[in-house]
Enzyme design. Structure first.
Site, PDB file in Angstrom:
ATOM      1  N   GLU A 225       0.825  -1.216   0.000  1.00  6.77           N
ATOM      2  CA  GLU A 225       0.000   0.000   0.000  1.00  6.77           C
ATOM      3  C   GLU A 225       0.856   1.263   0.000  1.00  6.77           C
ATOM      4  O   GLU A 225       0.509   2.252  -0.639  1.00  6.77           O
ATOM      5  CB  GLU A 225      -0.955   0.002   1.192  1.00  6.77           C
ATOM      6  CG  GLU A 225      -2.126  -0.973   1.046  1.00  6.77           C
ATOM      7  CD  GLU A 225      -2.920  -0.768  -0.245  1.00  6.77           C
ATOM      8  OE1 GLU A 225      -2.931   0.355  -0.765  1.00  6.77           O
ATOM      9  OE2 GLU A 225      -3.513  -1.738  -0.739  1.00  6.77           O
TER      10      GLU A 225
ATOM     11  N   TYR B 185      -6.850   6.941   3.057  1.00  7.82           N
ATOM     12  CA  TYR B 185      -6.896   5.870   2.058  1.00  7.82           C
ATOM     13  C   TYR B 185      -6.187   4.618   2.570  1.00  7.82           C
ATOM     14  O   TYR B 185      -6.749   3.520   2.584  1.00  7.82           O
ATOM     15  CB  TYR B 185      -6.277   6.299   0.713  1.00  7.82           C
ATOM     16  CG  TYR B 185      -5.922   5.075  -0.099  1.00  7.82           C
ATOM     17  CD1 TYR B 185      -6.911   4.387  -0.787  1.00  7.82           C
ATOM     18  CD2 TYR B 185      -4.641   4.518  -0.052  1.00  7.82           C
ATOM     19  CE1 TYR B 185      -6.636   3.201  -1.441  1.00  7.82           C
ATOM     20  CE2 TYR B 185      -4.352   3.346  -0.715  1.00  7.82           C
ATOM     21  CZ  TYR B 185      -5.344   2.680  -1.402  1.00  7.82           C
ATOM     22  OH  TYR B 185      -5.069   1.507  -2.022  1.00  7.82           O
TER      23      TYR B 185
ATOM     24  N   ASP C 204      -9.748   6.403  -3.370  1.00  2.00           N
ATOM     25  CA  ASP C 204      -8.533   6.794  -4.092  1.00  2.00           C
ATOM     26  C   ASP C 204      -8.964   7.380  -5.435  1.00  2.00           C
ATOM     27  O   ASP C 204     -10.150   7.605  -5.665  1.00  2.00           O
ATOM     28  CB  ASP C 204      -7.608   5.590  -4.276  1.00  2.00           C
ATOM     29  CG  ASP C 204      -8.128   4.633  -5.331  1.00  2.00           C
ATOM     30  OD1 ASP C 204      -9.358   4.612  -5.553  1.00  2.00           O
ATOM     31  OD2 ASP C 204      -7.323   3.918  -5.945  1.00  2.00           O
TER      32      ASP C 204
END
Length: 363
Positions: A44, A127, A145
């Site tokens: 991520e 996010y 996102d």
DNA sequence: TAACCGTGGCC
DNA sequence: TGGCCAAGGTT
């Protein structure tokens, strides 16, 4: 709070269609083959503002070298930056290590599983919190996102700049209202997968879309008008003069320190910005007490966000020996290759290793 | 809040 | 080929 633009029946059908489509069409990505929270967290961080294709080669390499929180926390920053070299947004790499240290010291070696706590980690925003909570821990937490913004803007015909203010909040509220308690991680990934593979910015593949029948924009034929994005900032031209100083087969390099604006911690050929290239070159001559050739040995153009960088490398002769320090170092070609460089200066390094060093060795 | 942080791919 | 943009975060 704004009323959600969808009723319950639509919501269930959207969830089902999207998950069914995802099961049939999802890409085989390396971070989808693991349930390890650490690996998912690393993925991520790498995926922030960075396309899947770009991340893939970095992801495996990084985890092989630094497979867990402990090894990441203990690693030299230089090693982490070298593994990150070319990926950009280098602050992410430094934040990642800071997060590993915090997890060991404050969270008993485990990723926290609440939004509030995980947001305390450096480099983790809303996010990333949603992504890790839903994908690694199966929490029914939403995420927004660029993909989700594009999909929602079309699905519900949301106008205006959805990346800021009230509009952005509204997107989050829709995401929260849509997230299923069952398979939330897959649902979030499916939403992003749709944006990345079908609901494209330029050429959306509406006829293949599992949400076509629910998509307000597609029904009206206005999908290419959405999302409405603000205009990008104007480009700024930045001349930068770099020096190639050689002494006894070693080359002078400099580490960018903490008060630099960007590329902190990376190495480079000593360089200076100027209003003109001449000014930059003269700054360097003065700072290092050298004579530089007037013509650049190598010239590079490089775009960094909205900066158009003109980077020239000048061969310089030192009048007297330049002393090494923590930020200034004489290195052999082999050592030069092992240092983390930015992409632009990395191109100069490649050129130097290929043309300057070889030529020098043969005489 | 809006500007700033990197890079490679795409047309 | 130049401009735009992508699985954002920080200040």
């Amino acid at each position: 709070m704004k009323k959600s633009p969808i009723n319950n029946i639509h919501m269930l059908q959207i969830q089902k269609n999207l998950l069914d489509w995802y099961d049939q069409n999802k890409r085989d990505l390396p971070w989808r083959r693991t349930q390890d929270p650490y690996s998912i967290f690393v993925s991520e961080m790498m995926l922030q503002q960075t396309q899947v294709k770009t991340v893939i080669p970095y992801y495996g390499r990084f985890l092989t070298e630094l497979p867990d929180w402990q090894s990441l926390a203990k690693a030299k920053e230089e090693k982490i930056l070298k593994l990150w070299e070319g990926l950009g947004y280098y602050r992410r790499a430094r934040n990642l290590q800071a997060a590993a240290k915090m997890i060991i010291e404050e969270f008993n070696g485990h990723l926290p599983q609440t939004r509030e706590e995980i947001l305390k980690l450096p480099g983790v925003g809303q996010y990333s919190a949603g992504a890790v909570l839903s994908i690694a821990f199966q929490k029914a937490e939403p995420l927004v996102d660029g993909n989700v913004i594009r999909v929602f803007s079309r699905l519900f015909v949301l106008r205006g700049n959805l990346k800021t203010g009230e509009n952005h909040q509204n997107v989050w509220e829709i995401a929260r209202s849509l997230i299923p308690s069952k398979r939330p991680g897959d649902f979030n990934q499916a939403l992003m997968e749709l944006g990345a593979t079908l609901c494209l910015s330029d050429n959306p593949q509406c006829l293949l879309c599992p949400l076509f029948q629910f998509c307000e924009a597609a029904q009206r034929g206005i999908q290419t008008d959405l999302p409405e994005m603000p205009k990008a900032a104007k480009n700024i031209e930045v001349p930068i003069a770099a020096l190639l100083v050689e002494n006894k087969k070693k080359i002078l390099v400099k580490k960018r320190d903490e008060n630099e604006k960007w590329l902190k911690g990376l190495w480079e050929f000593p360089s200076a910005e100027g209003k003109t290239m001449d000014e930059g070159r003269q700054k360097m001559e003065k700072e290092y007490n050298v004579m530089a050739e007037k013509k650049p040995f190598k010239s590079i153009r490089h775009q960094i966000t909205n900066h158009k960088i003109h980077l020239d490398l000048f061969i310089a002769r030192n009048k007297k020996t330049i002393k090494a320090s923590t930020h200034l170092k004489w290195v052999t070609p082999a050592e030069l290759e092992d240092l983390p460089f930015s992409s632009a200066q990395g191109k100069l390094r490649q050129w130097v290793l290929k043309n300057f060093v070889q030529k020098n060795n043969s005489k």
